[in-house]
Scaffold this active site. Structure first.
Site: not given
Ligand code: ADP
Length: 517
Positions: A200, A253-255, A257-258, A276, A319, A416
Site C-alpha cells: 500500500k 512512516g511516522s512514529t 502511525v507506527g 521504520e 526520516c 520531526e
Molecule cells: P507521513 O507522516 O510520512 O505521511 P504516515 O505515517 O502518515 O507518514 O504514513 C505512512 C503510511 O502509513 C502511508 O502509506 C499511510 O497511508 C499509512 N497510514 C496512515 N495511517 C494509517 C493507519 N491508521 N493504519 C495503517 N496505515 C496508515
C-alpha cells in the site's frame, strides 16, 4: 536564489499516466469498494495532486477493506499453492534480475512519475532513486539462492538443523518521500525470501508503484505474488494492519502511525511487525573540521539527497534528515556565516528543471505543517538565519530555513518537521555534544564531522542511533542495515538483516541413529 520559484522553467516530458487501477492477482482492476451497481465499471477513486501547482494529476482507484481482502486472498493463494515460494531461490533471483532490467529500461518515465507525484527532482530520480531501486532488486536477487539454516550440535544422539522459511503473506505500508526506493526496499527482500505480498503506497504518491506492478508481471513474477492496493491509511492501511490473514507488516512512516499499526497487529492475529519510523537526527561538527566541508555535510543532511558534484535536495523530507546541527564553539561563527551564504543561494523550483536544487513539499498538509513549525520557532525565540517563508503563489515551495539561538526544549528541536528546517546549536565539550545529541526520543541516524579518529570512534559508540555517518551523510545502500533505536522503530531495512525479517526459523530434530533417544 531561494527567493523565487523559477517562473519559466521548462516542463520536460511529463509521462503519460498508464496505470491508475488496483493491481490484484496479476490484473489491473477497479476498486470493489464503492461499486454502485454490479454493471458499473466505476469503483471508488481519489485524486492525486501535483505539488508544483496543487492541481489534480489524475484519479486513481481507491482500495478499501474489501479490496484489501481480495488482495490478501490472492496473496494467500499464491503463497499456499503457487510456484513462487516453491521454486528455487536461484529461479526467483533470475526473475528478480529481469525485473531490475525492466526498471532500468524505464528509468526516465519512472523518475518523471515520482517528480510529478511527489515533487522529487527529476534529475535526482534518474541519478539516484530509480537506479538504486533496480540495484536493490539485484542485491536481493543475488541473495535469494543463499538462504540456508544451520546444523545444530545437540547434546544427545540427535541430529538437528534449522530451515529458513518465508514468513508468508506480507503487507508493506510505505510513505511518500521515496516512492520508488522504499517500494523496492520492502518488496525485494520479501520476494527473495519467497513471500507473497500486498503493497500500500502512500495516498500522496500512488503512481510509480502501479508501474512497478506492471513491470513485475512482465518480468514473470506469478499472479498474486505482488499486489498493489492504493488507498488511504485509515482505511486500506488499517485494514492491512488488522487483517487476520496477513503474517507480517513492514511499515515505514511516522512514529504516531507506527504505534497504531502495532496496536492493530497485537489486537488482531499478532502478526509480526517491523517499524521504520521518524527521526530527529543530530549532526555534530567538531572544531578541527574543515568548515566548508562541514557546511556541505550539514546542508546535505537537511537538504541534499546524495553527496554528488551537483548538490540537490530532498526538501528535508527524509526520516534521517540531520535536522539538529551541533557546532563546536571554535568554528561556530564562521560556520554560521558560510551556511547562510549557501542556503541563501539555493535554487528552489520546478523539479523537472535540471538546474533546480530543491523541489516543492509533497502536499498541502506537509507544506502547512512545515510553515507552522517555522512559526513555533519564531514564537519560542529562535532567530531566523535564512528563509522562513513559502515561495510563490502556487505549489508547495518553502525556502531553506535555518534557525540559530535555539534551545533544547523548543519544538523545532524536539519534533520531526519533515521539511527544509535546520536548527543550529553551539557546544563546548565532547561530553556535552554526546548528551545533547542523545537528548531525543528518536534514534535513527547521526552525523559526525571531525578529522580526529578517536573522537569519531568515541562519539559513534555513544550515540544511540541505528546508523552513524562519519564525515558524510545520507550514505544509504542496499547492503547497509538501516533502522532505528528508541522511538525510531525496530527491524532493519536493507542488508541481509532485512532478508531475515521475511524469514521464519524452523528447527527440525531427529535421532541420529536408529537408537532410542
Ligand atoms: P507521513 O507522516 O510520512 O505521511 P504516515 O505515517 O502518515 O507518514 O504514513 C505512512 C503510511 O502509513 C502511508 O502509506 C499511510 O497511508 C499509512 N497510514 C496512515 N495511517 C494509517 C493507519 N491508521 N493504519 C495503517 N496505515 C496508515
Amino acid at each position: 536564489g531561494s527567493g523565487s520559484v523559477e517562473k519559466h522553467s521548462v516542463i520536460y516530458d511529463i509521462p503519460e499516466i498508464k496505470f491508475t487501477k488496483l493491481f490484484i492477482n496479476g490484473s489491473f482492476v477497479d476498486a470493489v469498494s464503492g461499486f454502485l451497481f454490479p454493471f458499473s465499471s466505476l469503483g471508488k477513486t481519489f485524486e492525486t495532486i501535483d505539488p508544483r501547482t496543487g492541481e489534480v494529476i489524475v484519479s486513481v482507484a481507491e482500495g478499501d477493506k474489501e479490496d484489501i481482502d481480495l488482495a490478501v486472498k490472492a496473496a494467500r493463494n499464491a503463497f499456499d499453492h503457487g510456484k513462487w515460494p516453491r521454486m528455487s531461490g536461484f529461479e526467483r533471483g533470475q526473475i528478480m534480475m529481469k525485473f531490475a532490467e525492466l526498471v532500468d529500461k524505464h528509468t526516465d518515465e519512472l523518475a518523471a512519475l515520482d517528480a510529478i507525484d511527489a515533487g522529487k527532482l527529476l534529475s535526482l530520480g534518474k541519478m539516484l532513486d530509480i537506479p538504486q531501486s533496480a540495484n536493490t532488486l539485484r542485491y536481493y536477487a543475488g541473495a535469494a539462492d543463499k538462504i540456508h539454516g544451520e546444523t545444530l550440535k545437540m547434546s544427545r544422539e540427535l541430529f538437528g538443523y534449522t530451515l529458513l522459511e518465508p514468513v508468508g503473506v506480507v503487507g508493506h505500508i510505505i510513505p511518500w518521500n521515496f516512492p520508488s526506493i522504499l517500494f523496492f526496499t520492502k518488496v525485494s527482500p520479501a520476494l527473495a525470501a519467497g513471500c507473497t505480498m500486498i503493497v500500500k503506497p502512500a495516498e500522496q504518491t500512488p503512481l510509480s508503484a502501479l508501474y512497478y506492478a506492471h513491470l513485475a508481471k512482465l518480468a514473470g513474477i506469478p499472479d498474486g505474488v505482488l499486489n498493489v492496493v492504493n488507498g488511504f491509511g485509515e482505511k486500506a492501511g488499517a485494514a492491512m494492519s488488522s487483517h487476520m490473514d496477513i503474517d507480517k507488516i513492514s511499515f515505514t512512516g511516522s512514529t504516531e502511525v507506527g504505534r497504531v499499526v502495532m496496536k492493530a497487529a497485537a489486537e488482531s492475529n499478532l502478526k509480526v511487525v517491523s517499524l521504520e519510523l521518524g527521526g530527529k537526527s543530530p549532526v555534530i561538527i567538531f572544531d578541527d573540521a574543515d568548515v566548508d566541508t562541514a557546511v556541505d555535510i550539514a546542508l546535505l543532511g537537511i537538504l541534499f539527497n546524495k553527496a554528488s558534484t551537483v548538490p540537490r535536495t530532498l526538501n528535508g523530507e527524509a526520516c534521517v534528515a540531520g535536522s539538529r546541527v551541533y557546532v563546536q564553539e571554535g568554528i561556530y561563527d564562521q560556520f554560521v556565516k558560510k551556511i547562510a551564504v549557501k542556503a541563501n543561494n539555493w535554487l528552489v523550483g520546478d523539479p523537472f528543471d535540471p538546474r533546480v536544487q530543491q523541489g516543492p513539499q509533497v502536499d498541502k498538509n506537509q507544506f502547512e505543517k512545515v510553515l507552522s513549525y517555522i512559526e513555533y520557532g519564531k514564537r519560542d525565540g529562535a532567530t531566523l538565519l535564512t528563509g522562513g517563508k513559502a515561495i510563490g503563489e502556487k505549489g508547495y515551495y518553502i525556502q531553506p530555513t535555518i534557525f540559530t539561538d535555539v534551545t533544547e526544549n523548543m519544538s523545532i528541536v524536539k519534533d520531526e518537521i519533515f521539511g527544509p528546517v535546520l536548527s543550529l546549536m553551539k557546544f563546548k565539550t565532547i561530553e556535552e555534544a554526546i548528551e545533547k545529541a542523545n537528548n531525543t526520543k528518536y534514534g535513527l541516524a547521526a552525523g559526525i564531522v571531525t578529522k580526529d579518529l578517536n573522537v569519531a570512534n568515541r562519539v559513534s559508540r555513544s550515540i544511540r542511533a541505528g546508523i552513524i555517518w562519519i564525515n558524510c551523510y545520507l550514505a544509504i545502500d542496499s547492503d547497509v542495515p538501516f533502522g532505528g533505536y528508541k522511538m525510531s522503530g525496530f527491524g532493519k531495512d536493507n542488508g541481509l538483516e532485512a532478508l531475515h525479517k521475511y524469514l521464519n526459523v524452523k528447527s527440525v530434530v531427529t535421532p541420529l541413529y536408529n537408537s532410542p533417544w
